[in-house]
Each structure stands twice: as structure tokens, then as C-alpha cells.
Design an enzyme around this catalytic site. Structure first.
Site, mmCIF file in Angstrom:
data_model
loop_
_atom_site.group_PDB
_atom_site.id
_atom_site.type_symbol
_atom_site.label_atom_id
_atom_site.label_comp_id
_atom_site.label_asym_id
_atom_site.label_seq_id
_atom_site.Cartn_x
_atom_site.Cartn_y
_atom_site.Cartn_z
ATOM 1 N N LYS A 65 0.869 -1.169 0.000
ATOM 2 C CA LYS A 65 0.000 0.000 0.000
ATOM 3 C C LYS A 65 0.909 1.223 0.000
ATOM 4 O O LYS A 65 1.171 1.839 1.031
ATOM 5 C CB LYS A 65 -0.918 -0.053 1.230
ATOM 6 C CG LYS A 65 -2.139 0.822 1.114
ATOM 7 C CD LYS A 65 -3.126 0.500 2.223
ATOM 8 C CE LYS A 65 -4.178 1.571 2.358
ATOM 9 N NZ LYS A 65 -5.067 1.725 1.211
HETATM 10 N N1 PPE Z 1 -7.863 -1.916 -2.659
HETATM 11 C C1 PPE Z 1 -7.317 -0.680 -2.660
HETATM 12 C C2 PPE Z 1 -6.616 -0.207 -3.868
HETATM 13 C C3 PPE Z 1 -7.432 0.100 -1.510
HETATM 14 O O1 PPE Z 1 -6.896 1.317 -1.506
HETATM 15 C C4 PPE Z 1 -8.117 -0.407 -0.385
HETATM 16 C C5 PPE Z 1 -8.271 0.434 0.845
HETATM 17 C C6 PPE Z 1 -8.662 -1.704 -0.431
HETATM 18 C C7 PPE Z 1 -8.500 -2.428 -1.590
HETATM 19 C C8 PPE Z 1 -9.347 -2.333 0.746
HETATM 20 O O2 PPE Z 1 -8.418 -2.652 1.752
HETATM 21 P P1 PPE Z 1 -8.834 -2.694 3.302
HETATM 22 O O3 PPE Z 1 -9.034 -1.294 3.728
HETATM 23 O O4 PPE Z 1 -7.691 -3.346 3.964
HETATM 24 O O5 PPE Z 1 -10.073 -3.487 3.391
HETATM 25 N N2 PPE Z 1 -8.352 1.820 0.610
HETATM 26 C C9 PPE Z 1 -8.088 2.747 1.674
HETATM 27 C C10 PPE Z 1 -7.855 4.140 1.126
HETATM 28 C C11 PPE Z 1 -9.033 4.948 0.772
HETATM 29 C C12 PPE Z 1 -8.615 6.376 0.473
HETATM 30 O O6 PPE Z 1 -9.375 7.090 -0.181
HETATM 31 O O7 PPE Z 1 -7.540 6.810 0.882
HETATM 32 C C13 PPE Z 1 -9.143 2.684 2.762
HETATM 33 O O8 PPE Z 1 -10.225 2.144 2.550
HETATM 34 O O9 PPE Z 1 -8.858 3.158 3.851
#
Ligand code: PPE
Length: 305
Positions: free
Chosen positions: A159
Site C-alpha cells: 500500500k
Molecule cells: N484496494 C485498494 C486499492 C485500496 O486502496 C483499499 C483500501 C482496499 C482495496 C481495501 O483494503 P482494506 O481497507 O484493507 O479493506 N483503501 C483505503 C484508502 C481509501 C482512500 O481514499 O484513501 C481505505 O479504505 O482506507
């Protein structure tokens, strides 16, 4: 969604006033995008605020840092404790939490290794990421013309701050075209994920989500959904999906920390419909679990005091 300032931000071991949490314009990460971050949520429960799967998030932060060879000058436990302290000191019943590791001022050029490594944790109130209407009735999505990263170009397993310029190209394209959110295909043409969420479809009573090898982030909400669904007796598979699998699915939803469980009601103008029974059931159990109302998922909550 404008940020609502809170009182304190944790920076490199100290809680400082919100307005003093600044960085220099020559901060390395600002120029080259090598940084790693997390998005976490704390929820209101009967025992006060609890952070959802905090240790899992901080472990993923360290895994992201390892991929980019960034040495975080704190331990997982120290960042876990610092996060709880930041939530506690700001006195919010629930909030979004943004820990970020970034390379600071002092070096320039593409070699990031000599750079000082900084860590900050900020919290603020954040409602439904894709809107209250979207949360209830589903969002409208567009398959992006921008592809998700190939794992040998930029690793989707990390990330990293800079890799979100790819998500933003997709997000802007979708919004300009009148949709709420973008779905991204990988270079092979299979569904990877949405710009900031993982994706699931329901077909004949089963749930299907793309494998991580399709270019999806190893989502913590995705993992929670898989566990909830299996506990409900639903078969969950990981499988490559084509865009047409989305068009013809019985139900589609996306999930992430910010978006929680958001139903999808339309994809490329093909109607999927109002949230279906599986989506609604998983939403219901997830929302109860994060508020500490489901004994079986009690281990997902880390209380701040
Ligand atoms: N894919 C991506 C690309 C992603 O950024 C997130 C979280 C997820 C999947 C889901 O991951 P999880 O949060 O572990 O379930 N995206 C974060 C960023 C959002 C933002 O605008 O900044 C979040 O949900 O916090």
C-alpha cells in the site's frame, strides 16, 4: 469530503497540535512517491472506541515498508499503541485513522535509502466514503480505461503512496463520466479491484472475488467478508473475473476500510439492481461486528482504553 480537523496528530513519537503537523516542500516522498500508509477505522462500541483489526493493519504497513525496503524506526507494537493513544486523546467516539510512513527532508535523487524515515498518525471523522445514498442503494461504477499495475511494475501487495496515482487516473475518469467509482482490470484484462476497494460478486448463491494475483490489495475488509460469508455457510471462491461476469452477476459489492461494504447497482450502464440479500446480510453482520455486537468476531476489536 473536506477533512474535519481534530486536536492532535502523532508525529515521530510525539502528539502535536493538528496545525503544527507540517512537512518541508523538499520532503522526499512528495517528489518521488515512496511512502507507505494505512487506512483504519475506529468504531463506537458499548465499551468505548475500538479500532477494527488494528494489529492486522499495522502488520500490513510493515509488510508494505519491507517491499520498498523502508526501515520503520518503531516496532509494530509501538505503532499499535501510538494509534490507540491518538484515537483516545482526540476524544472521538469513531474515526478514520491514517498512519503514514514517509521519507523526509535531507536527501534528493532517486536513491531513497539514505533518507530519514518519518511516521505520522492522524485521525478524523469520516462518514460513508461513497456517500450515504450509495451505501443504501448502491453505487454506479465504470470499468476504467486505465489498467491496474502489473505486480512486476508496481507491486499491488504494497500500500504505497505513489501507486495511488494509478487509482486517481481511474477515479477522475469515472467521476468525469458521471459515475461514482472505477473498477480496474489488470494488464491481462481480468478484474483486479476498484480504485480504493476490493470487489465481490454473488452468483447462484456463491461469492466470488478476484485472487490477489489479479492485482488486488490484500484487503483486511475482504478477509473479514470472506470469514463472515463462510460463517454464514456461503461458498466463497477466488477466481479470475471478466468484465462481463460483473455485468451478469446477481449481486456486486465493493469493500474497504473507508467504503466498508458498499453495494454496486450499475456497471457500465448495465443494471445490477438494488442491494441483494447476500450483500445486505454481509453488510448487517459486518456493521454489527465492528460495533462489538458479535461475540464470534470479538477478536477483531482493539479497544483504546
Ligand atoms: N484496494 C485498494 C486499492 C485500496 O486502496 C483499499 C483500501 C482496499 C482495496 C481495501 O483494503 P482494506 O481497507 O484493507 O479493506 N483503501 C483505503 C484508502 C481509501 C482512500 O481514499 O484513501 C481505505 O479504505 O482506507
Amino acid at each position: 469530503m473536506p477533512i474535519t480537523p481534530t486536536e492532535k496528530i502523532w508525529m515521530n513519537g510525539e502528539l502535536i497540535p493538528w496545525e503544527d503537523a507540517k512537512v518541508h516542500v523538499l520532503t522526499h516522498t512528495l517528489h518521488y512517491g515512496t511512502g507507505v500508509f494505512e487506512g483504519v477505522r475506529a468504531y463506537e462500541t458499548a465499551r468505548g472506541p475500538a479500532v477494527f483489526r488494528l494489529t492486522d493493519h499495522i502488520e500490513r504497513l510493515f509488510a508494505s515498508a519491507k517491499i520498498f525496503m523502508i526501515d520503520i524506526p518503531f516496532t509494530v507494537q509501538e505503532i499499535v499503541e501510538a494509534t490507540k493513544e491518538t484515537v483516545k486523546v482526540n476524544g472521538l467516539p469513531s474515526c478514520y485513522i491514517r498512519p503514514i510512513v514517509y521519507l523526509g527532508y535531507g536527501e534528493m535523487g532517486l536513491n531513497p535509502m539514505p533518507c530519514v524515515v518519518n511516521v505520522s498518525i492522524a485521525v478524523w471523522p469520516w462518514g460513508a466514503y461513497l456517500g450515504d445514498e450509495g451505501m443504501q442503494h448502491g453505487v454506479r461504477m465504470k470499468i476504467s480505461s486505465w489498467r491496474r499495475h502489473d505486480p512486476n511494475i508496481i507491486p499491488p501487495a504494497a500500500k504505497g503512496t505513489g501507486q495511488y496515482i494509478n487509482s486517481q487516473l481511474a477515479k477522475v475518469e469515472a467521476i468525469k463520466a458521471g459515475y461514482d467509482e472505477a473498477i480496474m482490470l489488470n494488464p491481462q484484462g481480468f478484474v483486479a479491484e476498484a480504485s480504493g476497494e476490493n470487489i465481490f460478486i454473488a452468483r447462484d448463491g456463491d461469492l466470488i472475488t478476484p485472487p490477489l494475483s489479479a492485482g488486488a490489495l490484500v484487503g483486511i475488509t475482504r478477509d473479514s467478508v470472506i470469514r463472515i460469508a463462510r460463517d454464514l455457510g456461503v461458498n466463497v471462491h477466488e477466481a479470475d473475473l471478466m468484465r462481463t461476469d460483473l455485468y451478469t452477476a446477481d449481486e456486486v459489492f465493493v469493500c474497504g476500510t473507508a467504503a466498508e461494504i458498499t453495494p454496486v447497482r450499475e456497471i457500465d450502464d448495465r443494471v445490477v439492481g438494488e442491494p441483494g440479500p447476500l450483500t445486505k446480510k454481509i453488510q448487517e453482520v459486518f456493521h454489527a461486528a465492528v460495533r462489538g455486537e458479535v461475540e464470534r468476531y470479538a477478536d477483531w476489536l482493539e479497544y483504546v482504553s
